[in-house]
Every structure is written in structure tokens, then in C-alpha cells.
Design a protein around this motif. Structure first.
Motif, PDB file in Angstrom:
ATOM      1  N   GLY A 107       0.835  -1.189   0.000  1.00  0.00           N
ATOM      2  CA  GLY A 107       0.000   0.000   0.000  1.00  0.00           C
ATOM      3  C   GLY A 107       0.869   1.237   0.000  1.00  0.00           C
ATOM      4  N   PHE A 108       0.255   2.403   0.200  1.00  0.00           N
ATOM      5  CA  PHE A 108       1.022   3.651   0.211  1.00  0.00           C
ATOM      6  C   PHE A 108       2.027   3.695   1.364  1.00  0.00           C
ATOM      7  CE2 PHE A 108      -3.215   5.378  -1.418  1.00  0.00           C
ATOM      8  CZ  PHE A 108      -2.883   5.157  -2.740  1.00  0.00           C
ATOM      9  N   GLU A 109       1.612   3.215   2.534  1.00  0.00           N
ATOM     10  CA  GLU A 109       2.456   3.292   3.719  1.00  0.00           C
ATOM     11  C   GLU A 109       2.760   1.925   4.316  1.00  0.00           C
ATOM     12  OE1 GLU A 109       0.602   5.864   6.516  1.00  0.00           O
ATOM     13  OE2 GLU A 109       0.784   7.656   5.266  1.00  0.00           O
ATOM     14  N   THR A 110       1.873   0.962   4.119  1.00  0.00           N
ATOM     15  CA  THR A 110       1.982  -0.334   4.790  1.00  0.00           C
ATOM     16  C   THR A 110       2.129  -1.464   3.781  1.00  0.00           C
ATOM     17  OG1 THR A 110       0.582   0.490   6.582  1.00  0.00           O
ATOM     18  CG2 THR A 110       0.833  -1.899   6.413  1.00  0.00           C
ATOM     19  N   ALA A 140      -8.616 -10.110   2.596  1.00  0.00           N
ATOM     20  CA  ALA A 140      -9.477  -9.296   3.462  1.00  0.00           C
ATOM     21  C   ALA A 140      -8.949  -7.872   3.641  1.00  0.00           C
ATOM     22  CB  ALA A 140      -9.623  -9.963   4.829  1.00  0.00           C
ATOM     23  N   VAL A 141      -7.767  -7.579   3.112  1.00  0.00           N
ATOM     24  CA  VAL A 141      -7.183  -6.235   3.245  1.00  0.00           C
ATOM     25  C   VAL A 141      -7.974  -5.239   2.395  1.00  0.00           C
ATOM     26  CG1 VAL A 141      -5.137  -4.826   2.768  1.00  0.00           C
ATOM     27  CG2 VAL A 141      -4.878  -7.108   3.772  1.00  0.00           C
ATOM     28  N   ASN A 142      -8.366  -4.135   2.973  1.00  0.00           N
ATOM     29  CA  ASN A 142      -9.173  -3.132   2.268  1.00  0.00           C
ATOM     30  C   ASN A 142      -8.351  -1.964   1.733  1.00  0.00           C
ATOM     31  OD1 ASN A 142     -11.695  -4.419   2.663  1.00  0.00           O
ATOM     32  ND2 ASN A 142     -11.770  -3.652   4.768  1.00  0.00           N
ATOM     33  N   ALA A 143      -7.087  -1.917   2.070  1.00  0.00           N
ATOM     34  CA  ALA A 143      -6.257  -0.782   1.663  1.00  0.00           C
ATOM     35  C   ALA A 143      -6.024  -0.772   0.155  1.00  0.00           C
ATOM     36  CB  ALA A 143      -4.918  -0.849   2.397  1.00  0.00           C
ATOM     37  N   ALA A 144      -5.748   0.423  -0.388  1.00  0.00           N
ATOM     38  CA  ALA A 144      -5.382   0.554  -1.798  1.00  0.00           C
ATOM     39  C   ALA A 144      -4.009  -0.081  -2.015  1.00  0.00           C
ATOM     40  CB  ALA A 144      -5.358   2.022  -2.197  1.00  0.00           C
ATOM     41  N   ILE A 145      -3.867  -0.851  -3.077  1.00  0.00           N
ATOM     42  CA  ILE A 145      -2.628  -1.575  -3.358  1.00  0.00           C
ATOM     43  C   ILE A 145      -1.988  -1.036  -4.634  1.00  0.00           C
ATOM     44  CG2 ILE A 145      -1.617  -3.843  -3.841  1.00  0.00           C
ATOM     45  CD1 ILE A 145      -2.728  -3.460  -0.963  1.00  0.00           C
ATOM     46  N   VAL A 146      -0.689  -0.720  -4.550  1.00  0.00           N
ATOM     47  CA  VAL A 146       0.018  -0.170  -5.708  1.00  0.00           C
ATOM     48  C   VAL A 146       0.888  -1.202  -6.416  1.00  0.00           C
ATOM     49  CG1 VAL A 146      -0.012   2.218  -4.925  1.00  0.00           C
ATOM     50  CG2 VAL A 146       1.835   0.722  -4.183  1.00  0.00           C
ATOM     51  N   LYS A 147       1.329  -2.235  -5.700  1.00  0.00           N
ATOM     52  CA  LYS A 147       2.093  -3.308  -6.333  1.00  0.00           C
ATOM     53  C   LYS A 147       2.142  -4.501  -5.395  1.00  0.00           C
ATOM     54  CE  LYS A 147       6.810  -2.614  -4.705  1.00  0.00           C
ATOM     55  NZ  LYS A 147       8.230  -2.762  -5.017  1.00  0.00           N
TER      56      LYS A 147
END
Length: 275
Positions: A107-110, A140-147
Motif C-alpha cells: 500500500g502507500f504506507e503499509t 481481506a485487506v481493504n487498503a489501496a494496493i500499488v504493487k
């Protein structure tokens, strides 16, 4: 035409073999480039937000993170492209057929990994990302994913890339980060594309660019720049497609190369080229 933009990979290129940056030398080179009107861009597989923290003292520096999905300056807001949630689910379903593969979603931070991830891999990830979260189910992760980062036995790296490329067509592009590791990036969103977009925004053309790189994820970056320079540790096939290879006897780092081969041309208003 004179150089107006220098783009460089971070790990294995700008950083030394121990992952360190010569801070005093970097400041000196950065200042000289700014005075000459040259824009410096760091393009990495690392998160842009993490790099922004590292380079907080250089507000005019441009950062391209997550292999092209993120762009920002140390004190500005992040601009990013993410995988659609349905695409994330499809990718995870495809990867589930490979039990020998360990998956990390970025994600962006995590960075998210499964709770069962072994301590050695966790330590490896924590060396590159400062916030690694263990979860029960990646789906189940809801965060935005970049790669995605995926890890496999080193001997399987090329075979895994070969198998995944058609299976992930239209969803993600597998590129080798290092032996035993692949990055799954968004199709068409690589370092070269990100720097090309940024250079247009800055009014800089490809023939005014120099780029430094070390691996497969740097190939489009090297190809886009007028002068693409590979480090000596880059794979032979990457070196073969570069315009030049850094000389280990005279230029032991990107900073030294800029000092000795580029800055003198800028000071004399000459055109630098290794072509």
C-alpha cells in the motif's frame, strides 16, 4: 541538447552495496545540479512516502515510487495509481496456485503479509519498508494496493516469471527485482512511463535526460532517456541495452559519475553524451 533531468534508481545504484547513501556527497551534487537547472529524480521500487521521509531536506527532488505507480516530492501530496479491488482478488487467486510463493501486498504506507510469514522474510521486508503488517488473509485487506512483492526459491525466479506473465496478462506485469523476488506492477505503469509523464509536466524532452539503473525494473527508464547508463553489477542483458556502463575503476557510484562526467559539461554549457 544539454542535460535537464537525471533519473536514478535507488537500491543497487544510488545507494552503495550496504544500502547507504553518502549524505554529504549527495547534498553537494544535488546543490550543484539545482544551480545548473537540472532536475533530479529518484525512481525506486520503494514506497514514495518512505523515500519522502528520507529526502525531506530536498523539497525540489522528485520521487517515483513503487516502480512507477507513485509520484511526489518530499513535501507534497502523493499522486498514485492503484489496482482495482477486483484485480487484487484475481491476482491473489492466481498466486494461490503457487504454494512455494510468499506474497506481500504494498500500500502507500503499509506492506501486508500473512501471519505465517517467516521471520527471515519479515526482516528482509522491514529493511525496505518501515511498516509491515501481518494479517490473517490478504484477500481481506481493504487498503489501496500499488504493487505486489512475491518471493520464491531463487532457482524458480525465471520460470515463475515465464509462467505468470500470460496468466496475469491485463492484470499485472511480473518483473524481476532480484533473484528470488518478483514485483507485480500495474500494466503500463513502470519507471520509464512515470518519468516520461513527469518530464512532460516539467517541459523536459527525452534528449535532455540521463538515467542510471541496475535491474529489469529500470529497463524502460534507461530506454526512455537519451543516455541510459547501467551500473557494473547490472545483468549482462541490461548492460547490453544501455548506452553506457559505469567505469568501476574511475566512477564508483552514481554521485561520482555525475561529479566527474556530467557536472563539468554543465559548468561549461557543453552537451553531455555517452552515445
Amino acid at each position: 541538447m544539454p542535460v535537464k533531468l537525471i533519473a536514478t534508481d535507488l537500491d543497487g545504484t544510488l545507494l552503495d552495496s550496504h544500502g547507504n547513501l553518502d549524505q554529504a556527497r549527495f547534498k553537494k551534487v544535488y546543490t550543484a545540479l539545482c544551480e545548473a537547472g537540472v532536475q533530479l529524480v529518484i525512481a525506486s521500487g520503494r514506497q514514495a512516502i518512505e523515500m519522502a521521509e528520507q529526502f525531506q531536506a530536498y523539497p525540489d527532488l522528485w520521487l517515483v515510487g513503487s516502480n512507477g505507480a507513485e509520484t511526489m516530492q518530499p513535501r507534497t501530496s502523493l499522486i498514485a495509481s492503484t489496482f482495482a479491488p477486483e484485480v487484487v482478488r484475481q491476482i491473489l487467486t492466481i498466486l494461490a496456485a503457487y504454494p512455494e510463493v510468499k506474497v506481500a501486498m504494498c500500500g502507500f504506507e503499509t506492506i501486508f503479509v500473512k501471519q505465517t510469514t517467516n521471520p527471515r522474510l519479515l526482516a528482509r521486508l522491514q529493511n525496505y519498508y518501515y511498516d509491515v503488517a501481518k494479517v490473517h488473509r490478504l484477500a481481506a485487506v481493504n487498503a489501496a494496493i500499488v504493487k505486489f512483492n512475491i518471493f520464491c526459491p531463487p532457482a524458480l525466479t525465471e520460470q515463475l516469471q515465464y509462467e505468470l506473465t500470460p496468466k496475469l496478462a491485463g492484470l499485472a506485469q511480473p518483473i524481476v527485482g532480484e533473484i528470488g523476488s518478483l514485483d507485480l506492477i500495474q500494466p503500463g505503469l513502470d519507471k520509464g512511463k512515470a518519468v516520461r509523464t513527469l518530464s512532460r509536466r516539467l517541459g523536459i524532452t527525452a534528449d535532455q535526460m540521463v538515467a542510471f539503473g541496475a535491474g529489469e525494473n529500470d529497463l524502460t527508464l534507461l530506454q526512455h532517456a537519451h543516455t541510459g547508463i547501467a551500473v557494473p553489477t547490472a545483468p549482462a542483458w541490461i548492460q547490453a541495452q544501455a548506452d553506457a556502463i559505469m567505469d568501476t575503476t574511475q566512477t564508483t557510484s552514481v554521485l561520482a559519475y555525475i561529479e566527474r562526467r556530467i557536472l563539468p559539461h554543465l559548468k561549461k554549457s557543453l552537451v553531455f553524451s555517452e552515445n
